[in-house]
Write an enzyme that holds these catalytic residues in place. Structure first.
Site, PDB file in Angstrom:
ATOM      1  N   ARG A 166       7.236   4.068  15.449  1.00  0.00           N
ATOM      2  CA  ARG A 166       6.589   4.834  14.366  1.00  0.00           C
ATOM      3  C   ARG A 166       7.525   5.925  13.833  1.00  0.00           C
ATOM      4  NH1 ARG A 166       3.884   1.095  15.374  1.00  0.00           N
ATOM      5  NH2 ARG A 166       1.621   1.018  15.687  1.00  0.00           N
ATOM      6  N   SER A 239      -4.680   4.653  13.558  1.00  0.00           N
ATOM      7  CA  SER A 239      -4.387   5.413  14.783  1.00  0.00           C
ATOM      8  C   SER A 239      -3.967   6.827  14.417  1.00  0.00           C
ATOM      9  CB  SER A 239      -3.241   4.766  15.552  1.00  0.00           C
ATOM     10  OG  SER A 239      -3.583   3.449  15.879  1.00  0.00           O
ATOM     11  N   GLU A 335       0.118  10.927  14.241  1.00  0.00           N
ATOM     12  CA  GLU A 335       0.838   9.902  13.475  1.00  0.00           C
ATOM     13  C   GLU A 335       0.816  10.176  11.958  1.00  0.00           C
ATOM     14  OE1 GLU A 335       0.351   5.682  14.765  1.00  0.00           O
ATOM     15  OE2 GLU A 335       0.275   5.312  12.613  1.00  0.00           O
TER      16      GLU A 335
HETATM   17  C1  LIG Z   1      -7.344   1.306   8.917  1.00  0.00           C
HETATM   18  C2  LIG Z   1      -5.877   1.599   9.080  1.00  0.00           C
HETATM   19  C3  LIG Z   1      -5.118   0.824   9.937  1.00  0.00           C
HETATM   20  C4  LIG Z   1      -3.747   1.074  10.108  1.00  0.00           C
HETATM   21  N1  LIG Z   1      -3.030   0.285  10.952  1.00  0.00           N
HETATM   22  C5  LIG Z   1      -1.707   0.520  11.129  1.00  0.00           C
HETATM   23  C6  LIG Z   1      -0.939  -0.307  12.007  1.00  0.00           C
HETATM   24  O1  LIG Z   1      -1.454  -1.247  12.605  1.00  0.00           O
HETATM   25  N2  LIG Z   1       0.367  -0.023  12.166  1.00  0.00           N
HETATM   26  C7  LIG Z   1       0.980   1.005  11.505  1.00  0.00           C
HETATM   27  O2  LIG Z   1       2.189   1.199  11.700  1.00  0.00           O
HETATM   28  N3  LIG Z   1       0.289   1.794  10.642  1.00  0.00           N
HETATM   29  C8  LIG Z   1      -1.039   1.574  10.450  1.00  0.00           C
HETATM   30  N4  LIG Z   1      -1.749   2.371   9.595  1.00  0.00           N
HETATM   31  C9  LIG Z   1      -1.083   3.496   8.927  1.00  0.00           C
HETATM   32  C10 LIG Z   1      -0.633   3.194   7.463  1.00  0.00           C
HETATM   33  O3  LIG Z   1      -1.357   2.142   6.918  1.00  0.00           O
HETATM   34  C11 LIG Z   1       0.857   2.844   7.386  1.00  0.00           C
HETATM   35  O4  LIG Z   1       1.624   3.900   7.914  1.00  0.00           O
HETATM   36  C12 LIG Z   1       1.318   2.577   5.943  1.00  0.00           C
HETATM   37  O5  LIG Z   1       2.643   2.114   5.943  1.00  0.00           O
HETATM   38  C13 LIG Z   1       1.214   3.796   5.041  1.00  0.00           C
HETATM   39  O6  LIG Z   1       1.459   3.357   3.719  1.00  0.00           O
HETATM   40  P1  LIG Z   1       0.962   4.160   2.464  1.00  0.00           P
HETATM   41  O7  LIG Z   1       1.504   3.490   1.260  1.00  0.00           O
HETATM   42  O8  LIG Z   1      -0.511   4.315   2.518  1.00  0.00           O
HETATM   43  O9  LIG Z   1       1.687   5.552   2.697  1.00  0.00           O
HETATM   44  P2  LIG Z   1       1.148   7.012   2.357  1.00  0.00           P
HETATM   45  O10 LIG Z   1       0.072   7.362   3.318  1.00  0.00           O
HETATM   46  O11 LIG Z   1       0.858   7.139   0.904  1.00  0.00           O
HETATM   47  O12 LIG Z   1       2.448   7.874   2.694  1.00  0.00           O
HETATM   48  C14 LIG Z   1       2.892   7.982   4.017  1.00  0.00           C
HETATM   49  C15 LIG Z   1       4.189   8.819   4.036  1.00  0.00           C
HETATM   50  O13 LIG Z   1       5.229   8.102   3.379  1.00  0.00           O
HETATM   51  C16 LIG Z   1       5.709   8.845   2.244  1.00  0.00           C
HETATM   52  N5  LIG Z   1       5.959   7.833   1.213  1.00  0.00           N
HETATM   53  C17 LIG Z   1       5.082   6.956   0.699  1.00  0.00           C
HETATM   54  N6  LIG Z   1       5.708   6.110  -0.134  1.00  0.00           N
HETATM   55  C18 LIG Z   1       7.009   6.474  -0.139  1.00  0.00           C
HETATM   56  C19 LIG Z   1       8.172   5.972  -0.803  1.00  0.00           C
HETATM   57  N7  LIG Z   1       8.132   4.902  -1.604  1.00  0.00           N
HETATM   58  N8  LIG Z   1       9.351   6.604  -0.579  1.00  0.00           N
HETATM   59  C20 LIG Z   1       9.436   7.683   0.242  1.00  0.00           C
HETATM   60  N9  LIG Z   1       8.371   8.186   0.901  1.00  0.00           N
HETATM   61  C21 LIG Z   1       7.176   7.575   0.710  1.00  0.00           C
HETATM   62  C22 LIG Z   1       4.622   9.852   1.909  1.00  0.00           C
HETATM   63  O14 LIG Z   1       5.162  11.011   1.293  1.00  0.00           O
HETATM   64  C23 LIG Z   1       4.067  10.138   3.297  1.00  0.00           C
HETATM   65  O15 LIG Z   1       4.885  11.073   3.968  1.00  0.00           O
HETATM   66  C24 LIG Z   1      -3.138   2.140   9.412  1.00  0.00           C
HETATM   67  C25 LIG Z   1      -3.907   2.930   8.534  1.00  0.00           C
HETATM   68  C26 LIG Z   1      -5.265   2.653   8.366  1.00  0.00           C
HETATM   69  C27 LIG Z   1      -6.074   3.480   7.415  1.00  0.00           C
END
Ligand SMILES: Cc1cc2nc3c(=O)[nH]c(=O)nc-3n(C[C@H](O)[C@H](O)[C@H](O)COP(=O)(O)OP(=O)(O)OC[C@H]3O[C@@H](n4cnc5c(N)ncnc54)[C@H](O)[C@@H]3O)c2cc1C
Length: 339
Positions: A166, A239, A335
């Protein structure tokens, strides 16, 4: 195309916790050019710029006096295909799970274990997303990011990304890199990872003895739907704590009192503990105060029952961290990204 920058925008629809805070400024960007325009605008107006994707790994604790830039670039392209391995590139704003489904429909294996993770392609490398024994580093072929310090476009290979559990270089250098597109090395030959959690068992229950990558994806989707709350119904960010990695001596010490401790020895001699087990054992499962709580089935998942604030969720997380430290001597790390 010129930017459409909006003022005072509620971020409630843009974070899966459903927390209602305001962004002073908000923009959606669909191209490299628009990313550069947004950066220039933020610079000119002397406001911070915060990139977001699907908002599924955010904890927003107050209004943001910033330009929130939602990555909305789309496009999936095959870059090379030698008959066995195929390199596929996706733009940062592509929603992750539909992208996974698209690669499976193309007959490509590699991303099936990462099915149904919310969010976007561009955010996936930020914390090296992982599930069911696979992380994106295992299929990673490269990415292109904009360096906000120099204004240069930079290509990264696997070694340069510094991926960990992570974790990545991009997470360790917050605010520096804007990830624009990511490349994955996928395979026509099938090498499935079935030994993590109940994946093999679920396939057996379905009577599938020779699964395809799509079968594995479907099995993982069904397990995840049972296990994790759907953010559309109950606000959450998956998580909430990382599984802590502790010295073997500490794991032994905890085990002396708790024979059923869930622990995974690591290659470096340390031991990874299941954060969910620690939280559950400490009695937090199902805890609720106001609208902030710990999910009744998944102690690793903090939930917003409606109108919890980010601050309330953060306070709850802090109380859990202090309690776990007091009971077990283990420091839990959050996380989601806190803003
Ligand atoms: C129900 C649920 C289940 C999940 N299961 C998992 C799992 O199994 N495994 C896991 O690893 N994660 C899991 N996650 C966490 C999450 O889905 C992941 O971390 C996902 O990759 C976040 O993507 P996002 O586009 O929503 O990022 P955001 O939440 O929008 O952003 C996350 C971070 O990345 C930065 N960011 C976003 N896009 C960019 C970009 N293009 N360039 C630079 N920085 C950027 C943001 O500033 C922020 O700091 C889960 C979340 C939920 C709600």
């Amino acid at each position: 195309m010129s930017l459409h920058i909006r003022e005072q925008v509620s971020l409630k629809p843009f974070n899966t916790f459903g927390i209602d805070v305001q962004a002073r400024w908000f923009v959606e960007v669909e191209s490299d050019e628009q990313v550069r325009q947004a950066l220039a605008w933020a610079h000119e107006h002397q406001v911070a710029l915060l990139p977001i994707g699907g908002g599924s790994n955010l904890l927003l604790t107050g209004d943001l006096d910033a330009l929130v830039m939602r990555m909305a670039s789309h496009g999936v392209q095959v870059l090379s295909d030698d008959g066995l391995q195929v390199v596929v590139e996706a733009q940062a704003g592509e929603p992750w799970h539909p992208f996974v489904q698209q690669t499976l429909a193309m007959g490509l294996a590699g991303l099936e274990n990462l099915s149904l993770i919310p969010g976007t392609v561009g955010a996936a490398p930020m914390q090296n997303i992982g599930a069911y024994g696979v992380e994106i580093k295992d299929v990673f072929a490269g990415l292109t990011a904009l360096d906000r310090q120099s204004g240069e476009l930079c290509d990264f290979n696997l070694a340069q990304c510094g991926f960990g559990y992570r974790d990545s270089l991009f997470k360790r250098e917050p605010g520096r890199w804007l990830i624009l597109r990511v490349r994955f090395r996928l395979a026509r030959a099938v090498q499935l990872h079935l030994d993590y959690g109940p994946v093999r068992q679920r396939l057996a229950e379905q009577g599938i003895s020779e699964p395809t990558p799509s079968d594995v994806s479907a099995a993982i989707c069904s397990i995840r739907r049972e296990k994790l709350p759907d953010p559309a119904e109950l606000g959450n960010a998956g998580s909430f704590f990382k599984n802590p990695v502790v010295p073997a001596a500490l794991a032994e010490q905890i085990k002396a009192d708790h024979a059923d401790l869930v622990a995974y020895p690591q290659a470096d001699g340390q031991v990874k503990l299941a954060a969910g087990w620690l939280i559950e054992r400490a009695g937090w499962k199902g805890f609720r105060e106001g609208d902030a709580g710990v999910h009744r089935l998944q102690s690793l998942v903090l939930v917003n029952y409606g109108s919890a604030t980010g601050q309330q969720l953060q306070d709850l997380a802090t109380r859990i961290q202090a309690d776990i430290f007091a009971r077990f001597g283990v420091q839990l790390e959050m996380e989601p990204n806190l803003y």
